[in-house]
Design a protein around this motif. Structure first.
Motif, PDB file in Angstrom:
ATOM      1  N   PRO A 247       0.817  -1.226   0.000  1.00  0.00           N
ATOM      2  CA  PRO A 247       0.000   0.000   0.000  1.00  0.00           C
ATOM      3  C   PRO A 247       0.845   1.267   0.000  1.00  0.00           C
ATOM      4  CG  PRO A 247      -0.907  -1.610   1.517  1.00  0.00           C
ATOM      5  CD  PRO A 247       0.401  -2.175   1.039  1.00  0.00           C
TER       6      PRO A 247
ATOM      7  N   PHE B 147     -11.345  -3.077   0.405  1.00  0.00           N
ATOM      8  CA  PHE B 147     -10.060  -2.660   0.969  1.00  0.00           C
ATOM      9  C   PHE B 147      -8.990  -3.746   0.873  1.00  0.00           C
ATOM     10  CE2 PHE B 147     -12.703   0.625   2.857  1.00  0.00           C
ATOM     11  CZ  PHE B 147     -11.913   1.727   2.610  1.00  0.00           C
TER      12      PHE B 147
ATOM     13  N   ARG C 149      -4.161 -11.682   0.880  1.00  0.00           N
ATOM     14  CA  ARG C 149      -3.271 -11.945  -0.239  1.00  0.00           C
ATOM     15  C   ARG C 149      -4.143 -12.289  -1.450  1.00  0.00           C
ATOM     16  NH1 ARG C 149      -0.004 -16.670   1.949  1.00  0.00           N
ATOM     17  NH2 ARG C 149      -1.946 -16.958   3.095  1.00  0.00           N
TER      18      ARG C 149
ATOM     19  N   LEU D 241       4.959   8.738   5.563  1.00  0.00           N
ATOM     20  CA  LEU D 241       3.696   8.116   5.248  1.00  0.00           C
ATOM     21  C   LEU D 241       2.938   8.803   4.126  1.00  0.00           C
ATOM     22  CD1 LEU D 241       2.458   5.742   6.638  1.00  0.00           C
ATOM     23  CD2 LEU D 241       1.253   7.303   8.160  1.00  0.00           C
TER      24      LEU D 241
ATOM     25  N   SER E 192     -12.641  -3.658   8.000  1.00  0.00           N
ATOM     26  CA  SER E 192     -12.119  -3.783   6.631  1.00  0.00           C
ATOM     27  C   SER E 192     -10.605  -3.674   6.602  1.00  0.00           C
ATOM     28  CB  SER E 192     -12.727  -2.697   5.742  1.00  0.00           C
ATOM     29  OG  SER E 192     -14.130  -2.853   5.663  1.00  0.00           O
TER      30      SER E 192
ATOM     31  N   GLU F 177      -1.275  12.214   0.109  1.00  0.00           N
ATOM     32  CA  GLU F 177      -2.399  11.334   0.439  1.00  0.00           C
ATOM     33  C   GLU F 177      -2.074   9.854   0.231  1.00  0.00           C
ATOM     34  OE1 GLU F 177      -5.950  13.032  -1.358  1.00  0.00           O
ATOM     35  OE2 GLU F 177      -5.741  14.822  -0.113  1.00  0.00           O
ATOM     36  N   CYS F 178      -0.792   9.552   0.130  1.00  0.00           N
ATOM     37  CA  CYS F 178      -0.336   8.160   0.140  1.00  0.00           C
ATOM     38  C   CYS F 178      -1.052   7.285  -0.897  1.00  0.00           C
ATOM     39  CB  CYS F 178      -0.536   7.573   1.542  1.00  0.00           C
ATOM     40  SG  CYS F 178       0.363   6.029   1.812  1.00  0.00           S
TER      41      CYS F 178
ATOM     42  N   PHE G 253      -6.257   4.777  -5.175  1.00  0.00           N
ATOM     43  CA  PHE G 253      -6.825   3.565  -4.595  1.00  0.00           C
ATOM     44  C   PHE G 253      -8.351   3.541  -4.712  1.00  0.00           C
ATOM     45  CE2 PHE G 253      -8.561   1.369  -0.804  1.00  0.00           C
ATOM     46  CZ  PHE G 253      -8.178   0.081  -1.144  1.00  0.00           C
ATOM     47  N   PHE G 254      -8.978   4.645  -4.358  1.00  0.00           N
ATOM     48  CA  PHE G 254     -10.451   4.648  -4.340  1.00  0.00           C
ATOM     49  C   PHE G 254     -11.053   4.672  -5.737  1.00  0.00           C
ATOM     50  CE2 PHE G 254      -9.742   5.835   0.068  1.00  0.00           C
ATOM     51  CZ  PHE G 254     -10.646   4.992   0.685  1.00  0.00           C
TER      52      PHE G 254
ATOM     53  N   HIS H  63       0.043   1.339   9.049  1.00  0.00           N
ATOM     54  CA  HIS H  63       0.234   2.777   8.901  1.00  0.00           C
ATOM     55  C   HIS H  63      -0.067   3.204   7.461  1.00  0.00           C
ATOM     56  CE1 HIS H  63       1.941   3.406  12.867  1.00  0.00           C
ATOM     57  NE2 HIS H  63       2.576   2.263  12.716  1.00  0.00           N
ATOM     58  N   PHE H  64       0.465   2.463   6.509  1.00  0.00           N
ATOM     59  CA  PHE H  64       0.232   2.797   5.101  1.00  0.00           C
ATOM     60  C   PHE H  64      -1.186   2.430   4.667  1.00  0.00           C
ATOM     61  CE2 PHE H  64       4.845   2.885   5.222  1.00  0.00           C
ATOM     62  CZ  PHE H  64       5.131   3.968   4.421  1.00  0.00           C
ATOM     63  N   ILE H  65      -1.656   1.300   5.145  1.00  0.00           N
ATOM     64  CA  ILE H  65      -3.017   0.882   4.770  1.00  0.00           C
ATOM     65  C   ILE H  65      -4.027   1.936   5.217  1.00  0.00           C
ATOM     66  CG2 ILE H  65      -4.824  -0.806   5.295  1.00  0.00           C
ATOM     67  CD1 ILE H  65      -2.624  -2.957   5.410  1.00  0.00           C
TER      68      ILE H  65
ATOM     69  N   ALA I  63      -4.165   7.518  -1.890  1.00  0.00           N
ATOM     70  CA  ALA I  63      -5.600   7.284  -1.656  1.00  0.00           C
ATOM     71  C   ALA I  63      -6.453   7.613  -2.890  1.00  0.00           C
ATOM     72  CB  ALA I  63      -6.084   8.058  -0.437  1.00  0.00           C
TER      73      ALA I  63
ATOM     74  N   HIS J 294      -6.897   8.444   8.296  1.00  0.00           N
ATOM     75  CA  HIS J 294      -5.928   8.969   9.251  1.00  0.00           C
ATOM     76  C   HIS J 294      -6.369  10.366   9.681  1.00  0.00           C
ATOM     77  CE1 HIS J 294      -1.377   9.528  10.265  1.00  0.00           C
ATOM     78  NE2 HIS J 294      -2.105   9.293  11.319  1.00  0.00           N
TER      79      HIS J 294
ATOM     80  N   GLU K 256       2.324  -2.711   8.416  1.00  0.00           N
ATOM     81  CA  GLU K 256       1.750  -2.209   7.171  1.00  0.00           C
ATOM     82  C   GLU K 256       0.542  -1.308   7.416  1.00  0.00           C
ATOM     83  OE1 GLU K 256       2.616  -2.930   3.565  1.00  0.00           O
ATOM     84  OE2 GLU K 256       4.363  -2.865   4.874  1.00  0.00           O
TER      85      GLU K 256
ATOM     86  N   LYS L 260      -3.504   5.144   5.990  1.00  0.00           N
ATOM     87  CA  LYS L 260      -3.329   6.431   5.300  1.00  0.00           C
ATOM     88  C   LYS L 260      -3.945   6.359   3.905  1.00  0.00           C
ATOM     89  CE  LYS L 260      -1.428  10.583   5.413  1.00  0.00           C
ATOM     90  NZ  LYS L 260      -1.684  11.505   6.512  1.00  0.00           N
ATOM     91  N   ARG L 261      -3.648   5.306   3.198  1.00  0.00           N
ATOM     92  CA  ARG L 261      -4.177   5.146   1.840  1.00  0.00           C
ATOM     93  C   ARG L 261      -5.692   4.977   1.846  1.00  0.00           C
ATOM     94  NH1 ARG L 261      -3.179  -0.099  -1.882  1.00  0.00           N
ATOM     95  NH2 ARG L 261      -4.436  -0.912  -0.180  1.00  0.00           N
ATOM     96  N   ALA L 262      -6.219   4.536   2.980  1.00  0.00           N
ATOM     97  CA  ALA L 262      -7.657   4.350   3.085  1.00  0.00           C
ATOM     98  C   ALA L 262      -8.362   5.632   3.522  1.00  0.00           C
ATOM     99  CB  ALA L 262      -7.972   3.232   4.074  1.00  0.00           C
TER     100      ALA L 262
END
Lengths: 350, 350, 350, 350
Positions: free
Chosen positions: A73, D96, D72, A129, D64, C89-90, C95-96, D225-227, C92, D234, D223, D229-231
């Motif tokens: 990610p 997600f 995986r 991040l 999620s 925004e890493c 991703f979305f 932290h990145f998951i 995001a 945060h 992971e 943020k990307r979601a």
């Protein structure tokens, strides 16, 4: 006089005939036949170490799945600004890797500039991040504009990648053309210089459809079985790929075809270099030639049946083309003949 | 005596030879050659209306991309609980559609039960955000267990789908086998009964690799160009698919191959039905036969070189198999011979 | 002397008290309470037309989901090279939107250069499958470097976007600061200048957590209900957002807070502009100030408790900072006091 | 008489007041403030080991992202057929996790049946590519229908999961209600019984918006932290979550609130159990009560202002409800009063 692309050619006779020969009989599906196993072993021989091989349908699939296998990610893959992955694959690499980003790095001659790569990577400290994080580097060999990374140049890129623990992928859609241009071995041009994953292309060099992902460390390939299956890239009659590769590798056919193809490009290069009405846009070493020619000559050639694409002027070369001229790309293939080359050069002279 | 799967066969001679014949010369890449156009037109003739056709690498790709083309966030596709999409594609349909869900519907004989389908769909009223929403229905023809939806049965499913505005997809990995079993036309078995999208499979019926997505309303196909490209399923040397389909359709070869294949299955069905030591697990109409046989007979057959898979006992048939027996699947193909059938039946008798 | 970011402030007293006041009693969840409805209506009043409003948890969510709502396979969204969506925004937004790409466009003063935008868009002709396709444009108002698009500048961008049918999104994380800087109405700064979707941020301007996606054409918002739910951004106790916005809008509090915040920045700008030992790096108009100051002054300020970030030298301004100097970003908020400003300026003078 | 859901309540006075108290002053954003650190440490105390904590906006986000962190390609998560993740989250868990599948497992009393779980998992042998692969198990505590897994029951599920190396997630949207129902410690109900990840919900039990993902092995949280943020999950002003949790944990408030809530449900249970005109649909132990009541009584209650939802008849209980009756769900919360309970029971008696 078809110089539009090497994928306008069909399949080499030996390969097409092998496919016919293998069409009879029954064999286990999904890569489990004897022929599949034999071809896999052949890859290991060619690369002088045990490798993991995964057939897929297209070069885009090879690139995308290889890169996807190392993504996480927020991940970012660094590539040259003109790379196929970023310019010509409609977002497939991002799609398969769950939206990981591609980041373009500039560089002369179609190659990533090592200094610029280092600077780009440095923009992503490991704990930052919000920017995302560096996860991979990919290079194209031979490049999209016909040049070839030297072995030390590959090593320089891989050293930078390794310093940050980034796997290095090579897009080898025209792998054989680069190999014979460098007169190197497959091992020297890949894992011995730090390449971790390779998109090994056979389609542009005489196969119908023969693309493979090669992992030089089979440990890292474990997830690929699931990645490929989920990507709808797992051929049931896998032996139709294996049959092509089997003939492709036999007696070094693949290298002969690449030599022929590069040789035809040499003919174009020589002719254009000596021409009064045309010139090489930049030096190339593989089966792609970029030339600045008179628009009238381009028209003449097209009227005589030549096929080639006009090419956009590269960002860094605004003065490349004068009025009345145009930049064209000429791609040779295993099927190009000397008559094609001579015919085209005559159009320039006319 | 290879009854493991129809994808253990190679390619039919006419198809393999056509591929050889088309391997020479140059042609525009990515589906733009004359042959590509001609084969596309042929699809429209066969289906008696203008259709949009997209070649892809695998049946999984055909199913996944067709379903993806009609997905929306929170979407749910209804399929039979034993459908290939939900059982055998490693999540590819969900992956390509941005995580849309597959929902299994039960039903006898490998077919979706219309009443149960209606009930499942009703669980998702149009404004029920949290459950997600119904977005598509897919049926398999012929089914995973060798049965075939009758034309009215297809119509019944499509009526339910249409009532909620859900597009209906047909997984036709064994389309030809169903077609000749029903003695119907391609039009009758698809759009005339409300099918919107078809995965048209040639691979299991004598091609090397020939799968296509067919849209019966070309308007709905517009996004597929981008979907397929981004899915890394756009063949450069597209004519190697077209050449296969061209031979496949010529003089009705595809129907002849399916008739042969179904006929070989008829032979198995007759022999097993008449056997004292084996019986049909359930009636089938296409090229798949499911039989309950003595374990000892299975062993004998395997020792004599027969290949077939033992099959899991279906959830709803716990008493199907007695001690000392096993359930097996036997799949015939264009390459199955009468000798294969006779040889296998002899093993049962022994 | 906290100038690190406007999100280091807490919540304005009126907003925090309203949240307390609304904490009693019962109310329908998921946005269906009377208060939710009232606040939605308030948005329509403020924007002088019927709008659709969706609360989400973060500015990143607002940007990402708004852009996702207009994405299609192979899609590309154009943004400024320093935009929050691409820098902070890493991944995001990608991703979305199912991996749609962000493409950076350069431009002076943190704003997209219209000529460069046109050129970038032109790189993606509508039928150029392999490159992907243009699908949206996003601008940030006020920008990441404290500048503000004028109303005609917004119109210029939207004209370019509309010519290609691209929806225009505005990242309004600091919407109010831009609004009072321009002395414009919300309608004038958005839909009257061609903005289709807005990320309306309240968090940086005195709320705890109050971010909304605003669609100026409710027709285009239909999918957002599902997009937001699937994105795990649908608050159950939605009224805790509504309560904040209710107080935020009451008697123009939101504009007062932005005026205060911009006014404090004016104080910094004036003081730095008049200083002998510091200078403004570039002109800004909102609540962000970028200054080149002596490293010794920076150290002094930090020792006295000031908080601010050193800022990377922009790519186009290599000579901005001399030896012994550093570039810093100073952000004011509703909670910044004149004493904070004076204190900081004194550190510079020392 | 609001029994519609525990998320119809507002925020408990102590929590709302703490939020007001913390609204002043400045603090580092994105979870780096002193208060954030203190609350994180508090979680470790409560769970009697070092845990990693990640605040997110919703329970759906917690579920999620926790599940996504262990996914995986081709992955399958097993959950109860009535679990929130599969019934009420609009596909967010699949979205997600890059389209990983949820697979429903049946079981009495809203709990996964261990035997059925083993059978389902066994359907996915580790090398069975086409089916996909087992990757996680998730349970809900307390369950969607008001029951509570006993500690040995949790242990039984985790033993099965561990045998195949599958991480075990607990959806604790109503964690506190289960905890006080079992009179167990947080450690006993989670990691001591093999739970690896927890969605820790505070919102339904008196917070405005306080949801956290808890990892019992911080190694596995890297992971995230990145998951997160990307979601887009945060929070910048993270302390507004921390402030809620700080008050929530103080002097055991969270347990008191859950006890109150469960106690109110006990009142309903007792009254309904003793009623002539109503009966409990099944035994429950937390703050949810399911009752079969006369339709006329339901109407009366609604007319008197009671709010509750009619509930669909569970698949396995077709004879639960007779003519003239209806199944209803009653949810109590920290804000439910004895007067609410008595009032509702009177409606039944009337």
């Amino acid at each position: 006089m078809i110089f539009a692309s090497d994928n306008w050619a069909g399949a080499h006779k030996s390969i097409a005939e092998r496919l016919l020969a293998e069409s009879t009989g029954f064999a286990a599906a999904y890569g489990n036949s004897d022929l599949d196993r034999r071809v896999e072993a052949r890859f290991s021989e060619i690369f002088e170490r045990e490798v993991s091989v995964f057939f897929v349908a297209t070069g885009t699939a090879a690139n995308s799945l290889a890169l996807a296998s190392v993504q996480r990610p927020g991940g970012i893959t660094f590539c040259h600004q003109e790379a196929h992955v970023i310019e010509d694959e409609c977002g497939a690499p991002e799609f398969f890797s769950g939206s990981a980003r591609l980041m373009a790095v500039n560089g002369e001659a179609g190659k990533i500039d090592p200094t610029k790569l280092s600077a780009k990577i440095a923009h992503f400290p490991e704990d930052a991040l919000r920017h995302g994080r560096a996860t991979a580097v990919t290079i194209t060999q031979s490049t999209e504009i016909g040049t070839v990374y030297s072995l030390p140049e590959i090593g320089e890129i891989s050293t930078i990648a390794r310093k940050r623990g980034l796997p290095l992928h090579m897009d080898g859609a025209r792998f054989a053309n680069a190999l014979v241009a460098l007169n190197a071995t497959p091992a020297e041009m890949t894992w011995k210089r730090g390449v971790d994953m390779l998109s090994f292309g056979g389609t542009k060099n005489g196969c119908w459809c023969a693309e493979a992902i090669v992992f030089f460390n089979p440990e890292q390939a474990k997830e690929m079985h699931f990645i490929r299956k989920r990507a709808a890239q797992h051929f049931s009659k896998s032996r139709f790929i294996s049959a092509q590769f089997d003939a492709y590798f036999e007696n070094g056919l693949w290298l002969d075809l690449a030599r022929h193809s590069n040789g035809m490009a040499d003919g174009l290069r020589a002719g254009i270099g000596a021409s009064n009405s045309a010139r090489l846009a930049w030096p190339t070493a593989s089966n792609e030639v970029f030339a600045v020619i008179q628009k009238s000559a381009a028209k003449t050639a097209e009227e005589k049946g030549a096929k080639f694409y006009e090419w956009p002027i590269p960002a860094g070369m605004p003065d490349l083309v004068s009025e009345g001229e145009t930049l064209v790309r000429l791609v040779t293939s295993f099927a190009t003949t000397e008559a094609d080359v001579d015919g085209f050069l005559k159009c320039l002279a006319a």
